[in-house]
Scaffold this motif. Structure first.
Motif, PDB file in Angstrom:
ATOM      1  N   GLY A  32     -58.819  20.039 -10.521  1.00  0.00           N
ATOM      2  CA  GLY A  32     -59.003  21.576 -10.258  1.00  0.00           C
ATOM      3  C   GLY A  32     -57.916  22.372 -11.042  1.00  0.00           C
ATOM      4  O   GLY A  32     -56.993  21.582 -11.594  1.00  0.00           O
ATOM      5  N   ILE A  33     -58.039  23.426 -11.516  1.00  0.00           N
ATOM      6  CA  ILE A  33     -57.003  24.260 -12.178  1.00  0.00           C
ATOM      7  C   ILE A  33     -57.063  25.826 -11.705  1.00  0.00           C
ATOM      8  O   ILE A  33     -58.275  26.385 -11.506  1.00  0.00           O
ATOM      9  CB  ILE A  33     -57.389  24.309 -13.791  1.00  0.00           C
ATOM     10  N   PRO A  34     -55.924  26.307 -11.553  1.00  0.00           N
ATOM     11  CA  PRO A  34     -56.038  27.552 -10.918  1.00  0.00           C
ATOM     12  C   PRO A  34     -56.308  28.674 -12.114  1.00  0.00           C
ATOM     13  O   PRO A  34     -55.781  28.514 -13.233  1.00  0.00           O
ATOM     14  CB  PRO A  34     -54.438  27.770 -10.593  1.00  0.00           C
ATOM     15  N   GLN A  35     -57.075  29.702 -11.937  1.00  0.00           N
ATOM     16  CA  GLN A  35     -57.179  30.710 -12.879  1.00  0.00           C
ATOM     17  C   GLN A  35     -57.062  31.817 -12.419  1.00  0.00           C
ATOM     18  O   GLN A  35     -57.331  32.912 -11.952  1.00  0.00           O
ATOM     19  CB  GLN A  35     -58.962  30.922 -12.776  1.00  0.00           C
ATOM     20  N   GLY A  60     -58.284  32.407  -8.886  1.00  0.00           N
ATOM     21  CA  GLY A  60     -59.148  31.548  -8.202  1.00  0.00           C
ATOM     22  C   GLY A  60     -59.025  30.082  -8.603  1.00  0.00           C
ATOM     23  O   GLY A  60     -58.019  29.779  -9.240  1.00  0.00           O
ATOM     24  N   ILE A  61     -59.635  29.141  -7.844  1.00  0.00           N
ATOM     25  CA  ILE A  61     -59.534  27.748  -8.506  1.00  0.00           C
ATOM     26  C   ILE A  61     -60.807  27.226  -8.844  1.00  0.00           C
ATOM     27  O   ILE A  61     -61.867  27.334  -7.937  1.00  0.00           O
ATOM     28  CB  ILE A  61     -58.852  26.884  -7.404  1.00  0.00           C
ATOM     29  N   SER A  62     -60.733  27.064  -9.795  1.00  0.00           N
ATOM     30  CA  SER A  62     -62.281  26.207 -10.598  1.00  0.00           C
ATOM     31  C   SER A  62     -61.949  24.739 -10.157  1.00  0.00           C
ATOM     32  O   SER A  62     -60.846  24.106 -10.415  1.00  0.00           O
ATOM     33  CB  SER A  62     -62.193  26.142 -11.995  1.00  0.00           C
ATOM     34  N   PHE A  63     -62.914  23.897  -9.752  1.00  0.00           N
ATOM     35  CA  PHE A  63     -63.027  22.559  -9.584  1.00  0.00           C
ATOM     36  C   PHE A  63     -64.210  21.868  -9.592  1.00  0.00           C
ATOM     37  O   PHE A  63     -64.979  22.362  -9.828  1.00  0.00           O
ATOM     38  CB  PHE A  63     -62.311  22.061  -8.067  1.00  0.00           C
ATOM     39  N   GLY A  64     -64.211  20.626  -9.729  1.00  0.00           N
ATOM     40  CA  GLY A  64     -65.123  19.630  -9.974  1.00  0.00           C
ATOM     41  C   GLY A  64     -64.797  18.552 -10.597  1.00  0.00           C
ATOM     42  O   GLY A  64     -63.493  17.953 -10.694  1.00  0.00           O
ATOM     43  N   MET A  65     -65.753  17.749 -11.497  1.00  0.00           N
ATOM     44  CA  MET A  65     -65.574  16.484 -11.962  1.00  0.00           C
ATOM     45  C   MET A  65     -64.930  16.826 -13.623  1.00  0.00           C
ATOM     46  O   MET A  65     -65.550  17.597 -14.317  1.00  0.00           O
ATOM     47  CB  MET A  65     -66.698  15.721 -12.379  1.00  0.00           C
TER      48      MET A  65
END
Length: 98
Positions: A32-35, A60-65
């Protein structure tokens, strides 16, 4: 984030929650990475998600593989030594440990 007082304590709470969320993702093999740039588009995000204008958007936080082969994922930031960014009082030798 609700607008409470000067917002500093609420923002701190949300930041701690986000850090724990990111750590829980990592513990489950996700990334994940804060945006923070989303704050620039807060009105657009509010409209799209139907969120009240009374709430503030910190990030926001983008997350996934994660894709380890993606060029962007090869960037590594240098870190300053703890001795330059942390001040410990009455704890001699703590930062001298390997």
């Amino acid at each position: 984030m609700p607008a409470l007082g000067d917002g500093v304590r609420t923002a701190g709470d949300i930041g701690m929650y986000a850090q724990n969320f990111l750590l829980s993702l990592a513990a489950r093999g996700l990334a994940g990475i804060p945006q923070t740039v989303l704050g620039v588009y807060a009105d657009t995000v509010r409209e799209f998600l139907d969120v009240s204008a009374e709430l503030k958007l910190l990030f926001g936080i983008s997350f996934g593989m994660a894709d380890p082969a993606a060029p962007v994922n090869t960037l590594r930031m240098e870190r300053v030594p703890l001795q330059r960014s942390v001040v410990l009082h009455d704890t001699p030798g703590v930062l001298d440990r390997p």
